[in-house]
Design an enzyme around this catalytic site. Structure first.
Site, PDB file in Angstrom:
ATOM      1  N   GLY A   1       0.933  -1.228  -0.033  1.00  0.00           N
ATOM      2  CA  GLY A   1      -0.009   0.033  -0.089  1.00  0.00           C
ATOM      3  C   GLY A   1       0.690   1.455  -0.126  1.00  0.00           C
TER       4      GLY A   1
ATOM      5  N   CYS B   1       5.297  -5.944   1.440  1.00  0.00           N
ATOM      6  CA  CYS B   1       5.574  -4.609   1.617  1.00  0.00           C
ATOM      7  C   CYS B   1       4.919  -4.032   2.708  1.00  0.00           C
ATOM      8  CB  CYS B   1       5.108  -4.051   0.370  1.00  0.00           C
ATOM      9  SG  CYS B   1       6.021  -2.509  -0.007  1.00  0.00           S
ATOM     10  N   TYR B   2       3.718  -3.110   2.492  1.00  0.00           N
ATOM     11  CA  TYR B   2       3.322  -2.584   3.785  1.00  0.00           C
ATOM     12  C   TYR B   2       2.657  -3.538   4.689  1.00  0.00           C
ATOM     13  CZ  TYR B   2      -0.166   0.170   6.576  1.00  0.00           C
ATOM     14  OH  TYR B   2      -0.638   0.747   7.518  1.00  0.00           O
TER      15      TYR B   2
ATOM     16  N   HIS C   1       7.893  -7.370  -3.588  1.00  0.00           N
ATOM     17  CA  HIS C   1       6.658  -7.706  -4.193  1.00  0.00           C
ATOM     18  C   HIS C   1       6.978  -8.988  -4.946  1.00  0.00           C
ATOM     19  CE1 HIS C   1       4.381  -3.972  -3.190  1.00  0.00           C
ATOM     20  NE2 HIS C   1       5.632  -3.578  -3.223  1.00  0.00           N
TER      21      HIS C   1
ATOM     22  N   GLU D   1       4.542 -10.542  -6.389  1.00  0.00           N
ATOM     23  CA  GLU D   1       3.685 -10.581  -7.586  1.00  0.00           C
ATOM     24  C   GLU D   1       3.925 -10.021  -8.907  1.00  0.00           C
ATOM     25  OE1 GLU D   1       2.542  -6.986  -4.954  1.00  0.00           O
ATOM     26  OE2 GLU D   1       3.726  -8.746  -4.753  1.00  0.00           O
TER      27      GLU D   1
ATOM     28  N   ASP E   1     -13.452  -7.253 -24.045  1.00  0.00           N
ATOM     29  CA  ASP E   1     -14.037  -7.089 -22.619  1.00  0.00           C
ATOM     30  C   ASP E   1     -15.526  -7.232 -22.633  1.00  0.00           C
ATOM     31  OD1 ASP E   1     -11.331  -6.950 -21.960  1.00  0.00           O
ATOM     32  OD2 ASP E   1     -11.517  -4.662 -21.996  1.00  0.00           O
TER      33      ASP E   1
ATOM     34  N   LYS F   1      -6.876  -8.386 -18.615  1.00  0.00           N
ATOM     35  CA  LYS F   1      -7.359  -8.642 -20.184  1.00  0.00           C
ATOM     36  C   LYS F   1      -6.888 -10.285 -20.461  1.00  0.00           C
ATOM     37  CE  LYS F   1      -8.020  -6.006 -22.640  1.00  0.00           C
ATOM     38  NZ  LYS F   1      -9.299  -5.673 -23.482  1.00  0.00           N
TER      39      LYS F   1
END
Length: 515
Positions: free
Chosen positions: A56, A83-84, A172, A174, A230, A371
Site C-alpha cells: 500500500g 511490503c506494507y 513484491h 507478484e 472485454d 485482460k
C-alpha cells in the site's frame, strides 16, 4: 467442518493488490479481495486457506494509515505480508519499524539467509535473487518469535515465524520484475496453506453465470457493447445467464476509429447477440467542444454513455441492469477497490467517469479480472479469435489520443494516421504479439519542408507496448523498416501532419495511453 476455499487478500491500497489475486489464480487457486478493515469474524466466514496482507502507499506512521485487526494474526490461518503488510505485521507484533534513510524503489538483490532448518516460503530458490522493492520504511528490530530469512543490501527483506505460520516479505513477489515470484507464492499456497487448486476459466464461467442469473432474476439487462474482447465476453456471459432478456447497445460516440461502427456492428451480429447500433456522434462531439482537460473528457464521455443507455432502456421498457466489460486495471486506476485506500491514477470513463446518479444498476462480471484472463475465459466460451485477439481500445476512444481539444479536423487526421499504424503492424505480422499499437495526435506544430515549400504541421506520436495485464508495460522495439514505412505513409498521406515520433517510455512511470 467445511474445508478451506482459497486465499483471502486484505487490501491496503496497493496498485498491485489484484495482481496478487491474478498470480494466485494462475496457479488455479481461488482468491478473494476484501477491505483491510474486515473483522476476524467476517474473515473467518470466508474459510480462507491463507491470508495475504497487500502492499500500500501508506506508512505505518501516517495518521489514518490503514490497519487490519491484530486479532487476524492470531486466527491460526497462514499469513503472508507483502511490503506494507510486512511492516504492519512487524509493527503489530512488537517489532520496530523506522523510516528508511533512503527509499528503496526498483530492483534489488535478495540474499537468502536461512539456517539448517530452511524456509518453507523461500525453499528451492537461488540466492542472490533479483527482486522488486517499493518502500520508504524498514524493519530495524524483528518481532519476538520471528527470524530473518532474507536481506537486501539496505534492508531486512524476509522474516517468518513458522510456529505461528506468519511470513512476511519486504519486496513484491507478484510483479514480474521479481525472479521466481510465482515460485514464492506457490510455496505459500501449497507448502504452507495447502490450498486447493480448483480455479479455472470454466469454473469462473459457471460461477459467474449462476451469480448473474441469481442477481438479475426475472429482470432484463442492457449491455454497453463496443466489440472489444472485454464487453463481448461480458455480454456472452450474461447472455448465457439470461438469454434474450439481454439487449446489447453499440454506440457511435463520434471518436471511434476509421470505419469501426459499421465493421464492428456486423461482427457483433454474427455472434447471435441482440445488438442495436446507436449513432450518437453529434451529441458526444458537441459536449466535447472546447474541452482540453483529459479528466473532463473522460467524465463527459462516461456521463453521455449512461444518458444514451438510459434513453435506450426507456425505449425498451423496464430495464434494470447495465452490463459493462469493466476490468480490474480500469478499477484500480480510477477508484479505490471496495473503499480501499488506493490512489487514483486516472478516471476511466466506465468507472470514475460515471454520473453520481443513474437509474440503471451496474453489472460487471469481469471487474476483478485482467485482460489475459478475460481472453482465456473468452476462449472457453468459444468466441472467435478475431474478437479475442483484438488489441485494447479505450472507451473514450480517440478523444484521449488527441491531446487538447477534440475537433473534426483533428479526428480525421488521427483516424487516418491510426489506420496506417494498424495496417503496417498487421502487414509486418506483429499485431497479435503486441499488446497495443496506435497513433496519438499531439498539440504540437513544427516547421517542415515538403515540395520545396515551408510547412507548419502537426506531430503524430506512434505508441506500441508489450504487457501482460496493463498494470505494467514496456515499449516495443519495432523494426526500423516498420517505423520507416509508418512515418513515410503518415507524412505523405495524412494532410496536416509533417512529423512522426516514436514513444519509448514504459509503464510506470508513464501510462499506456497519453491521457
Amino acid at each position: 467442518m467445511e474445508s478451506a476455499t482459497g486465499i483471502v487478500i486484505l487490501d491496503f491500497g496497493s496498485q498491485y493488490t489484484q495482481l496478487i489475486a491474478r498470480r494466485i489464480r494462475q496457479q488455479h487457486v481461488r482468491s478473494t479481495i476484501v477491505p483491510c478493515t474486515i473483522s476476524p469474524k467476517d474473515l473467518g466466514k470466508l474459510r480462507p486457506a491463507g491470508i495475504i496482507l497487500s502492499g500500500g502507499p501508506s506508512s505505518v506512521f501516517d495518521e489514518g494509515a490503514p490497519r487490519s485487526d491484530p486479532a487476524i494474526l492470531k486466527m491460526g490461518t497462514p499469513v503472508l505480508g507483502i511490503c506494507y503488510g510486512f511492516q504492519l505485521i512487524s509493527h503489530q507484533l512488537g517489532g520496530t519499524v523506522r523510516p528508511a534513510p533512503h527509499r528503496e524503489y526498483g530492483r534489488a538483490q535478495l540474499e537468502i539467509i536461512v539456517g539448517s532448518g530452511g524456509s518453507r516460503l523461500l525453499r528451492s530458490l537461488p540466492s542472490p535473487l533479483p527482486v522488486w522493492n517499493s518502500h520508504g520504511d524498514q524493519i530495524v528490530k524483528l518481532p519476538p518469535g520471528f527470524r530473518q530469512t532474507g536481506k537486501t543490501e539496505t534492508a531486512v527483506a524476509a522474516i517468518e515465524d513458522p510456529e505461528r505460520r506468519i511470513y512476511a516479505l519486504q519486496f513484491h513477489p507478484e510483479v514480474h520484475h521479481t525472479a521466481h515470484g510465482d515460485a514464492i507464492l506457490a510455496n505459500f499456497l501449497f507448502e504452507i496453506c495447502q490450498a486447493p487448486a480448483d480455479w479455472t476459466p470454466k469454473s469462473f464461467i459457471e460461477q459467474t453465470v449462476a451469480s448473474t442469473r441469481k442477481t438479475v432474476g426475472d429482470g432484463r439487462a442492457l449491455c454497453a457493447l463496443s466489440g472489444g474482447v472485454d464487453s463481448t465476453v461480458a455480454a456472452t456471459l450474461v447472455h448465457r445467464a439470461i438469454g434474450d432478456r439481454l439487449h446489447c447497445i453499440f454506440v457511435d460516440n463520434g471518436v471511434l476509429r476509421q470505419n469501426e461502427f459499421s465493421r464492428v456492428s456486423a461482427m457483433l451480429r454474427r455472434l447471435g447477440l441482440n445488438v442495436t447500433g446507436v449513432d450518437a456522434s453529434e451529441r458526444f462531439l458537441r459536449k466535447l467542444a472546447g474541452v482540453t482537460d483529459p479528466e473532463e473528457k473522460r467524465r463527459i464521455i462516461g456521463n453521455e454513455f449512461i444518458y444514451v443507455f438510459e434513453e435506450q432502456s426507456t425505449r425498451l421498457g423496464e430495464i434494470e441492469y447495465l452490463v459493462q466489460g469493466t476490468l480490474y486495471p480500469d478499477v484500480i486506476e480510477s477508484v479505490p477497490v471496495r473503499g480501499g485506500p488506493s490512489a487514483t491514477i486516472k478516471t476511466h470513463h466506465n468507472v470514475g467517469g460515471l454520473p453520481k446518479t443513474m437509474k440503471l444498476r451496474l453489472l460487471e462480471p469481469l471487474r476483478e479480472l485482467f485482460k489475459d484472463e478475460v481472453r482465456r475465459v473468452g476462449a472457453d466460451l468459444d468466441l472467435d479469435p478475431e474478437i479475442l485477439n483484438r488489441q485494447p481500445f479505450p472507451g473514450p476512444g480517440l478523444a484521449v489520443r488527441i491531446l487538447g481539444e477534440v475537433t473534426r479536423e483533428r479526428l480525421e487526421m488521427l483516424r487516418a494516421a491510426d489506420a496506417i499504424v494498424d495496417e503496417e503492424i498487421r502487414e509486418a505480422s506483429l499485431y497479435e504479439s503486441i499488446w497495443q499499437s496506435f497513433a496519438v495526435l499531439l498539440p504540437v506544430r513544427t516547421v517542415g519542408v515538403m515540395g520545396d515549400q515551408r510547412t507548419y504541421g502537426y506531430t503524430v506520436a506512434v505508441r506500441a507496448v508489450h504487457s501482460e495485464d496493463a498494470m505494467t508495460a514496456d515499449w516495443v522495439k519495432l523494426p526500423y523498416e516498420v517505423l520507416e514505412r509508418i512515418s513515410n505513409r503518415i507524412i505523405n498521406e495524412v494532410q496536416g501532419v509533417n512529423r512522426v515520433v516514436y514513444d519509448i517510455s514504459s509503464k510506470p512511470p508513464s501510462t499506456i495511453e497519453w491521457e
